[in-house]
Motif scaffolding. Structure first.
Motif, short mmCIF file in Angstrom:
data_model
loop_
_atom_site.label_atom_id
_atom_site.label_comp_id
_atom_site.label_asym_id
_atom_site.label_seq_id
_atom_site.Cartn_x
_atom_site.Cartn_y
_atom_site.Cartn_z
N ARG A 40 38.52 -7.49 19.01
CA ARG A 40 39.81 -7.97 19.53
C ARG A 40 39.82 -7.96 21.06
O ARG A 40 40.38 -8.86 21.67
CB ARG A 40 40.95 -7.11 18.99
CG ARG A 40 41.23 -7.39 17.54
CD ARG A 40 42.39 -6.59 17.04
NE ARG A 40 42.70 -6.96 15.66
CZ ARG A 40 43.38 -6.20 14.85
NH1 ARG A 40 43.85 -5.04 15.25
NH2 ARG A 40 43.61 -6.60 13.61
N ARG A 41 39.22 -6.92 21.65
CA ARG A 41 39.14 -6.89 23.13
C ARG A 41 38.31 -8.05 23.64
O ARG A 41 38.67 -8.70 24.62
CB ARG A 41 38.54 -5.57 23.60
CG ARG A 41 39.49 -4.41 23.60
CD ARG A 41 38.93 -3.22 24.35
NE ARG A 41 37.63 -2.79 23.85
CZ ARG A 41 37.44 -1.88 22.90
NH1 ARG A 41 38.48 -1.28 22.34
NH2 ARG A 41 36.23 -1.54 22.51
N GLU A 43 37.85 -10.95 22.18
CA GLU A 43 38.61 -12.19 21.99
C GLU A 43 39.68 -12.33 23.06
O GLU A 43 39.88 -13.42 23.60
CB GLU A 43 39.25 -12.21 20.61
CG GLU A 43 38.27 -12.42 19.49
CD GLU A 43 38.90 -12.31 18.11
OE1 GLU A 43 40.10 -11.96 18.03
OE2 GLU A 43 38.19 -12.57 17.13
N SER A 44 40.37 -11.25 23.39
CA SER A 44 41.42 -11.34 24.38
C SER A 44 40.84 -11.62 25.77
O SER A 44 41.45 -12.32 26.56
CB SER A 44 42.28 -10.07 24.40
OG SER A 44 41.52 -8.96 24.82
N GLN A 45 39.66 -11.09 26.04
CA GLN A 45 39.03 -11.36 27.34
C GLN A 45 38.55 -12.80 27.40
O GLN A 45 38.64 -13.44 28.44
CB GLN A 45 37.85 -10.40 27.56
CG GLN A 45 38.28 -8.98 27.82
CD GLN A 45 37.11 -8.01 27.89
OE1 GLN A 45 35.96 -8.39 27.70
NE2 GLN A 45 37.42 -6.77 28.18
N VAL A 47 39.94 -15.34 25.92
CA VAL A 47 41.13 -16.18 26.07
C VAL A 47 41.66 -16.09 27.48
O VAL A 47 42.07 -17.07 28.08
CB VAL A 47 42.22 -15.76 25.05
CG1 VAL A 47 43.54 -16.44 25.35
CG2 VAL A 47 41.75 -16.06 23.64
N ALA A 48 41.62 -14.90 28.09
CA ALA A 48 42.16 -14.70 29.43
C ALA A 48 41.30 -15.34 30.50
O ALA A 48 41.80 -15.80 31.50
CB ALA A 48 42.30 -13.20 29.70
#
Length: 53
Positions: A40-41, A43-45, A47-48
């Motif tokens: 999840r980390r 994936e969020s990185q 996307v960011a």
């Protein structure tokens, strides 16, 4: 069944196996939760951060 047949030695081994399996299950759950958090980390990185094209 070991308890029903008064086989105390086998009952003791079964109990040890049960507690070991419970401990192993807790460890595997913790590993899976850690892996999921890492994914999840990541994936969020992804996307960011804008993609380089």
């Amino acid at each position: 069944m070991a308890r029903q047949h008064a086989d105390l030695s086998s009952a003791w081994v079964c109990e040890l196996n049960r507690t070991e399996e419970q401990d192993r299950a807790r460890e595997l759950l913790a590993l899976a939760e850690g892996a999921l958090a890492a994914v999840r980390r990541g994936e969020s990185q992804a996307v960011a951060a804008p993609a380089d094209s």
